[in-house]
Write a protein that holds these residues in place. Structure first.
Motif, PDB file in Angstrom:
ATOM      1  N   ARG A 122       0.818  -1.214   0.000  1.00  0.00           N
ATOM      2  CA  ARG A 122       0.000   0.000   0.000  1.00  0.00           C
ATOM      3  C   ARG A 122       0.854   1.267   0.000  1.00  0.00           C
ATOM      4  N   PHE A 123       1.879   1.251   0.814  1.00  0.00           N
ATOM      5  CA  PHE A 123       2.645   2.491   1.000  1.00  0.00           C
ATOM      6  C   PHE A 123       4.069   2.411   0.444  1.00  0.00           C
ATOM      7  N   GLY A 124       4.470   1.221   0.071  1.00  0.00           N
ATOM      8  CA  GLY A 124       5.807   1.101  -0.482  1.00  0.00           C
ATOM      9  C   GLY A 124       6.879   1.048   0.596  1.00  0.00           C
ATOM     10  N   VAL A 125       8.077   0.835   0.121  1.00  0.00           N
ATOM     11  CA  VAL A 125       9.199   0.758   1.041  1.00  0.00           C
ATOM     12  C   VAL A 125       9.755   2.148   1.281  1.00  0.00           C
ATOM     13  N   GLY A 126       9.718   2.564   2.480  1.00  0.00           N
ATOM     14  CA  GLY A 126      10.290   3.860   2.811  1.00  0.00           C
ATOM     15  C   GLY A 126      11.335   3.719   3.889  1.00  0.00           C
ATOM     16  N   CYS A 127      11.031   4.234   5.039  1.00  0.00           N
ATOM     17  CA  CYS A 127      11.945   4.123   6.166  1.00  0.00           C
ATOM     18  C   CYS A 127      11.596   2.863   6.954  1.00  0.00           C
ATOM     19  N   TRP A 128      12.495   1.912   6.929  1.00  0.00           N
ATOM     20  CA  TRP A 128      12.190   0.625   7.538  1.00  0.00           C
ATOM     21  C   TRP A 128      11.952   0.735   9.035  1.00  0.00           C
ATOM     22  N   SER A 129      12.640   1.675   9.635  1.00  0.00           N
ATOM     23  CA  SER A 129      12.498   1.772  11.089  1.00  0.00           C
ATOM     24  C   SER A 129      11.093   2.186  11.499  1.00  0.00           C
ATOM     25  N   SER A 130      10.393   2.839  10.581  1.00  0.00           N
ATOM     26  CA  SER A 130       9.043   3.266  10.925  1.00  0.00           C
ATOM     27  C   SER A 130       7.983   2.277  10.467  1.00  0.00           C
ATOM     28  N   VAL A 131       8.400   1.318   9.678  1.00  0.00           N
ATOM     29  CA  VAL A 131       7.456   0.336   9.135  1.00  0.00           C
ATOM     30  C   VAL A 131       6.721  -0.449  10.221  1.00  0.00           C
ATOM     31  N   PRO A 132       7.446  -0.996  11.201  1.00  0.00           N
ATOM     32  CA  PRO A 132       6.748  -1.809  12.207  1.00  0.00           C
ATOM     33  C   PRO A 132       5.633  -1.046  12.908  1.00  0.00           C
ATOM     34  N   LYS A 133       5.931   0.166  13.261  1.00  0.00           N
ATOM     35  CA  LYS A 133       4.942   0.966  13.974  1.00  0.00           C
ATOM     36  C   LYS A 133       3.734   1.233  13.081  1.00  0.00           C
TER      37      LYS A 133
ATOM     38  N   GLY B 158       1.783  -1.831  12.360  1.00  0.00           N
ATOM     39  CA  GLY B 158       1.211  -2.494  13.523  1.00  0.00           C
ATOM     40  C   GLY B 158       1.894  -3.793  13.872  1.00  0.00           C
ATOM     41  N   LEU B 159       3.202  -3.794  13.734  1.00  0.00           N
ATOM     42  CA  LEU B 159       3.963  -5.009  14.015  1.00  0.00           C
ATOM     43  C   LEU B 159       4.873  -4.827  15.219  1.00  0.00           C
ATOM     44  N   GLN B 160       5.009  -5.890  15.976  1.00  0.00           N
ATOM     45  CA  GLN B 160       5.921  -5.870  17.119  1.00  0.00           C
ATOM     46  C   GLN B 160       7.276  -6.421  16.686  1.00  0.00           C
ATOM     47  N   ARG B 161       7.804  -5.830  15.654  1.00  0.00           N
ATOM     48  CA  ARG B 161       9.090  -6.270  15.126  1.00  0.00           C
ATOM     49  C   ARG B 161       9.974  -5.051  14.944  1.00  0.00           C
ATOM     50  N   CYS B 162      11.253  -5.302  14.834  1.00  0.00           N
ATOM     51  CA  CYS B 162      12.124  -4.193  14.520  1.00  0.00           C
ATOM     52  C   CYS B 162      12.150  -4.010  13.002  1.00  0.00           C
ATOM     53  N   GLY B 163      12.523  -2.820  12.607  1.00  0.00           N
ATOM     54  CA  GLY B 163      12.517  -2.509  11.178  1.00  0.00           C
ATOM     55  C   GLY B 163      13.418  -3.416  10.374  1.00  0.00           C
ATOM     56  N   LYS B 164      14.494  -3.774  11.006  1.00  0.00           N
ATOM     57  CA  LYS B 164      15.440  -4.656  10.341  1.00  0.00           C
ATOM     58  C   LYS B 164      14.802  -6.002  10.018  1.00  0.00           C
ATOM     59  N   SER B 165      14.076  -6.490  10.983  1.00  0.00           N
ATOM     60  CA  SER B 165      13.412  -7.773  10.796  1.00  0.00           C
ATOM     61  C   SER B 165      12.372  -7.682   9.676  1.00  0.00           C
ATOM     62  N   CYS B 166      11.665  -6.550   9.653  1.00  0.00           N
ATOM     63  CA  CYS B 166      10.658  -6.342   8.609  1.00  0.00           C
ATOM     64  C   CYS B 166      11.316  -6.292   7.236  1.00  0.00           C
ATOM     65  N   ARG B 167      12.411  -5.568   7.178  1.00  0.00           N
ATOM     66  CA  ARG B 167      13.113  -5.445   5.907  1.00  0.00           C
ATOM     67  C   ARG B 167      13.545  -6.810   5.390  1.00  0.00           C
ATOM     68  N   LEU B 168      14.116  -7.584   6.298  1.00  0.00           N
ATOM     69  CA  LEU B 168      14.601  -8.907   5.942  1.00  0.00           C
ATOM     70  C   LEU B 168      13.456  -9.808   5.474  1.00  0.00           C
ATOM     71  N   ARG B 169      12.371  -9.721   6.210  1.00  0.00           N
ATOM     72  CA  ARG B 169      11.229 -10.560   5.859  1.00  0.00           C
ATOM     73  C   ARG B 169      10.704 -10.204   4.478  1.00  0.00           C
ATOM     74  N   TRP B 170      10.673  -8.924   4.201  1.00  0.00           N
ATOM     75  CA  TRP B 170      10.182  -8.484   2.899  1.00  0.00           C
ATOM     76  C   TRP B 170      11.139  -8.921   1.787  1.00  0.00           C
ATOM     77  N   ILE B 171      12.399  -8.655   2.001  1.00  0.00           N
ATOM     78  CA  ILE B 171      13.387  -8.939   0.967  1.00  0.00           C
ATOM     79  C   ILE B 171      13.518 -10.430   0.707  1.00  0.00           C
ATOM     80  N   ASN B 172      13.536 -11.192   1.769  1.00  0.00           N
ATOM     81  CA  ASN B 172      13.825 -12.618   1.615  1.00  0.00           C
ATOM     82  C   ASN B 172      12.594 -13.490   1.409  1.00  0.00           C
ATOM     83  N   TYR B 173      11.435 -12.924   1.673  1.00  0.00           N
ATOM     84  CA  TYR B 173      10.283 -13.813   1.661  1.00  0.00           C
ATOM     85  C   TYR B 173       9.033 -13.246   1.002  1.00  0.00           C
TER      86      TYR B 173
END
Length: 314
Positions: free
Chosen positions: A31-42, A45-60
């Motif tokens: 919906r919003f695209g990849v921007g600042c990963w650190s703000s993505v979790p918030k 609505g995820l209880q993950r760190c941005g790094k984890s989100c980035r990895l999940r997106w990139i790898n999976y």
DNA sequence: AAACGGACCAACCGCTCACAG
DNA sequence: ACTGTGAGCGGTTGGTCCGTT
């Protein structure tokens, strides 16, 4: 620097991602695209760190991932590239559309390494193990041409000896490497392989691609993620292959081999998706784009027939 | 059927680099 | 020039699967 600030915060989930988390992240990114990963979790609505989100997106979750077994061509390409690039997985992955560095790294460590060792080849040096030992004893300087010419035949890669003195076909870190046995036919074939990418508007999504690339005075020059020939551009496409997706609708789509993620996202018929939509999404991530509706035709075969042939047919 | 061990792979960790302030 | 932050990369770990005993 160590840990990211976002990781220091407590109450962040770790470990495997649940389908619900995948859904949240996928929906947010589409919906919003990849921007600042650190703000993505918030924001997602995820209880993950941005790094984890980035990895999940990139790898999976990334829709342009090619899942499933590695083809023989991919395998050969990985071995050839590893011989030149070493453990620079991101750069290797940049040459294999739809594959992640993590995937290739795992494949190398779990499979290819052993395969090479079985064939008597040192997976680190790509030299025959006995030969390497002898050379080590003699403490002689490395001679790539010598070693590779002496190397036993590796299935599928047997003729790939980038260093035997022939025509230079590509540059790695500004050093010319050679690809022998490339017939005029093959060269012409490769030159004519520009049709394999029906989405010419797409550029190879080689985010990790740097100046390293294939440079050929006879075939093409690879720069900034693109092959440039005298006549035209050959652009690796990063169009989604989505081989495991249902066409045009991700509802119930098997999102992974282990079927961990089953969720529904807003669907648009695949016919509605134009190649430029993906490109737009890359250029303007703020635009809402539904990746689930990207063209689902796998181009892996075409790609294999294109860039992989450079190695495979040599 | 249970235990064990190896293979595989998703995810994490720690580091470097780039960049903005 | 220094510092803080985010992104990216490669190495490593730990969970799961699967074949074997």
């Amino acid at each position: 620097m160590g840990r990211h600030s976002c990781c220091v915060k407590q109450k962040l989930r770790k470990g495997l991602w649940s389908p619900e988390e995948d859904e949240k992240l996928y929906n947010y990114i589409t919906r919003f695209g990849v921007g600042c990963w650190s703000s993505v979790p918030k924001l997602a609505g995820l209880q993950r760190c941005g790094k984890s989100c980035r990895l999940r997106w990139i790898n999976y979750l990334r829709p342009d991932l090619k899942r499933g077994m590695f083809s023989q061509q991919e395998e050969d390409l990985i071995i050839s590239l590893h011989e030149v690039l070493g453990n620079r997985w991101a750069q290797i992955a940049a040459q294999l559309p739809g594959r992640t560095d993590n995937e290739i790294k795992n494949f190398w460590n779990s499979c290819l390494k052993k395969k090479l060792m079985k064939q008597g080849i040192d997976p680190t040096t790509h030299k025959p193990i006995s030969d390497a030992e002898v050379k080590e004893e003699k403490n002689s300087s490395s001679d790539k041409a010598y070693n590779l010419q002496m190397a036993p035949q590796v299935k599928g890669v047997s003729t790939v000896s980038p260093f035997t003195a022939q025509e230079p076909t590509f540059l790695i870190d500004d050093s010319p490497y050679y690809t022998p046995g490339l017939t005029d036919n093959t060269k012409e074939q490769f030159m004519n392989k520009q049709n394999y990418d029906p989405f010419s508007g797409f550029e190879f999504q080689a985010t990790a691609a740097d100046q390293t690339g294939y440079n050929s005075n006879l075939v093409s020059q690879y720069q900034n993620g693109q092959f440039e020939t005298n006549n035209s551009n050959i652009a690796f496409s990063s169009m989604p292959s989505l081989t495991s997706f249902d066409h045009g609708n991700m509802s119930g789509a098997d999102f992974s081999d282990n079927s961990a993620s089953r969720f529904q996202v807003n669907s648009i018929k695949s016919e509605e998706m134009t190649p430029n939509s993906w490109h737009e999404a890359q250029l303007h991530p703020q635009n809402s784009v539904d990746f689930s509706s990207f063209p689902l035709t796998s181009l892996s075969e075409d790609l294999a027939g294109a860039n992989f042939d450079v190695f495979h047919q040599m």
